[in-house]
Scaffold this motif. Sequence first.
Motif, mmCIF file in Angstrom:
data_model
loop_
_atom_site.group_PDB
_atom_site.id
_atom_site.type_symbol
_atom_site.label_atom_id
_atom_site.label_comp_id
_atom_site.label_asym_id
_atom_site.label_seq_id
_atom_site.Cartn_x
_atom_site.Cartn_y
_atom_site.Cartn_z
ATOM 1 N N HIS A 70 42.426 121.660 61.839
ATOM 2 C CA HIS A 70 41.153 122.075 61.244
ATOM 3 C C HIS A 70 41.174 121.960 59.719
ATOM 4 C CE1 HIS A 70 38.875 123.267 64.743
ATOM 5 N NE2 HIS A 70 39.924 123.920 65.225
ATOM 6 N N GLU A 71 42.336 122.237 59.108
ATOM 7 C CA GLU A 71 42.426 122.060 57.658
ATOM 8 C C GLU A 71 42.312 120.585 57.301
ATOM 9 O OE1 GLU A 71 45.162 123.296 53.783
ATOM 10 O OE2 GLU A 71 45.847 123.819 55.804
ATOM 11 N N LEU A 72 42.988 119.727 58.070
ATOM 12 C CA LEU A 72 42.877 118.291 57.836
ATOM 13 C C LEU A 72 41.431 117.833 57.985
ATOM 14 C CD1 LEU A 72 44.107 115.448 57.430
ATOM 15 C CD2 LEU A 72 44.418 115.361 59.917
ATOM 16 N N LYS A 73 40.765 118.289 59.034
ATOM 17 C CA LYS A 73 39.375 117.901 59.256
ATOM 18 C C LYS A 73 38.506 118.292 58.059
ATOM 19 C CE LYS A 73 36.669 120.447 61.685
ATOM 20 N NZ LYS A 73 36.010 121.213 62.763
ATOM 21 N N SER A 74 38.659 119.492 57.558
ATOM 22 C CA SER A 74 37.856 119.951 56.420
ATOM 23 C C SER A 74 38.106 119.098 55.185
ATOM 24 C CB SER A 74 38.170 121.419 56.116
ATOM 25 O OG SER A 74 37.815 122.244 57.201
ATOM 26 N N ILE A 75 39.380 118.754 54.955
ATOM 27 C CA ILE A 75 39.720 117.951 53.775
ATOM 28 C C ILE A 75 39.129 116.553 53.887
ATOM 29 C CG2 ILE A 75 41.629 116.873 52.535
ATOM 30 C CD1 ILE A 75 43.300 119.382 53.274
ATOM 31 N N ALA A 79 36.251 114.899 51.507
ATOM 32 C CA ALA A 79 36.512 113.642 50.803
ATOM 33 C C ALA A 79 35.433 112.610 51.106
ATOM 34 C CB ALA A 79 37.888 113.105 51.191
ATOM 35 N N ALA A 80 35.072 112.480 52.392
ATOM 36 C CA ALA A 80 34.050 111.508 52.773
ATOM 37 C C ALA A 80 32.713 111.835 52.127
ATOM 38 C CB ALA A 80 33.925 111.462 54.291
ATOM 39 N N GLN A 81 32.392 113.114 52.041
ATOM 40 C CA GLN A 81 31.096 113.512 51.466
ATOM 41 C C GLN A 81 31.009 113.265 49.972
ATOM 42 O OE1 GLN A 81 30.890 117.579 52.843
ATOM 43 N NE2 GLN A 81 29.748 117.016 54.701
ATOM 44 N N ARG A 82 32.149 113.167 49.287
ATOM 45 C CA ARG A 82 32.091 112.854 47.846
ATOM 46 C C ARG A 82 32.278 111.364 47.593
ATOM 47 N NH1 ARG A 82 37.378 115.351 48.079
ATOM 48 N NH2 ARG A 82 38.997 113.870 47.412
ATOM 49 N N ALA A 107 32.913 112.121 62.168
ATOM 50 C CA ALA A 107 32.086 110.918 62.111
ATOM 51 C C ALA A 107 30.767 111.166 61.394
ATOM 52 C CB ALA A 107 31.840 110.399 63.523
ATOM 53 N N GLN A 108 30.152 112.321 61.636
ATOM 54 C CA GLN A 108 28.899 112.652 60.955
ATOM 55 C C GLN A 108 29.056 112.665 59.434
ATOM 56 O OE1 GLN A 108 27.577 116.349 63.026
ATOM 57 N NE2 GLN A 108 25.564 115.379 62.878
ATOM 58 N N ALA A 109 30.225 113.085 58.969
ATOM 59 C CA ALA A 109 30.470 113.170 57.528
ATOM 60 C C ALA A 109 30.773 111.801 56.916
ATOM 61 C CB ALA A 109 31.629 114.126 57.254
ATOM 62 N N GLY A 110 30.957 110.782 57.771
ATOM 63 C CA GLY A 110 31.247 109.448 57.256
ATOM 64 C C GLY A 110 32.680 109.011 57.412
#
Length: 420
Positions: A70-75, A79-82, A107-110
């Motif tokens: 979950h921490e990896l997913k958040s990171i 990153a993708a959103q920026r 995937a939604q985040a890119g």
Amino acid sequence: MSVAVEHIATDQPPDASKARDLDYGWQEGNQLELLENGEAYFAKVFDAMREAQREILLETFILFEDKVGHELKSILIEAAQRGVKVVASLDGFGCGELSPAFLGELAQAGVLVQMFDPAPKILGVRTNWFRRLHRKIVVVDATVAFIGGINFSADHLADFGPEAKQDYAVHIIGPAVADLHHFALAQSGRQVRSRRGWRRRQQRPSLWTTANGEGLVRLIYRDNLQHRDDIEEAYIHALSKAQKRVVIANAYFFPGYRLLREIRNAARRGVHVQLIMQGQPDVLLAKLAARMLYDYLLKDGVVIHEYCQRPLHGKVALVDDEWSTVGSSNLDPLSLSLNLEANVLIRDRAFNQQLYERLEVLAKNHCQTMPENRKPRLWLWRLTVGFLVFHVMRHFPALTGWLPAHKPRLKPFESQAHDC
């Protein structure tokens, strides 16, 4: 809303035909840091990802939906959103339990999520057991790289409990990162520019360099095309040159005869050879198989330790005062004959000494050493269970070779997105 999660069902990505006869050479001038267990590894990797400005490339065999996952997913999402390009290549077997919601958020985040050889369960059982994407590689901004045996799961942290894994990785900054970046891009199916570090097979660089520089690194890998034996050959070549000491710490140890013979021959000519094996295995068959080989090695002076504090998951070795290897490859039929693996070879005295000191702590404080005069197993054991385990493991790659081979293709898969 639906999001695309790409599925790779192949031993290599679509452009593998362009890369399969190419090799990476030795790169000097690298900064190297040995990372032991998840506490050191996750901290370094996650910090590098948080600072990423352009690109994150990730390959892993296992990603679990636990606190590490979950921490990896958040990171990765942040990153993708920026605007960072993020490519996550996951194995369809090791990551087969990831939920659609977990993958959908990425995937939604890119984040470009790729699943290697996914397969549906049959009667609740996964069927994609062999030819796994077993590599563990992270490259950030083409300037920093990590490679080793550590997956993205909480069982690599000490607070997981008695079943927490003992494992290693290496943090690399320097010219070798360009090779790891090129390799990770090519294996993910992304378009890559040519690298002078890649050479035609007929011009393959030596597995053993005589250069005197520190921080020498060479990427080697195993596929099911033209690089089937590269990692095994690297071990054999290094062992044949050993003069002083050899230490091999490997979670799943059941190599072929050529590698066993080089281990034995090194001990016979007076090299101090130590093997660190699993004494508390997560797979009982691994311990049974390794013990089939003990008598053969002990009688020629090989020192065998069984690590008993917790499961050993490492895949590291060192020879003399300079040569080391760290990576994803075990020394068993799966890693040496079927899986997709990657290691780095290292020629660096400081790194070699650091790895040696860490392994000596295990051997002296947390292992039981097999006695040199260890009595052979009872004849009934040797004629029944021992015989069966030995020959099943020896012929396992050939037996699995009868299974249909994967065909190179990159298949998009539509997964229903879930609201956060």
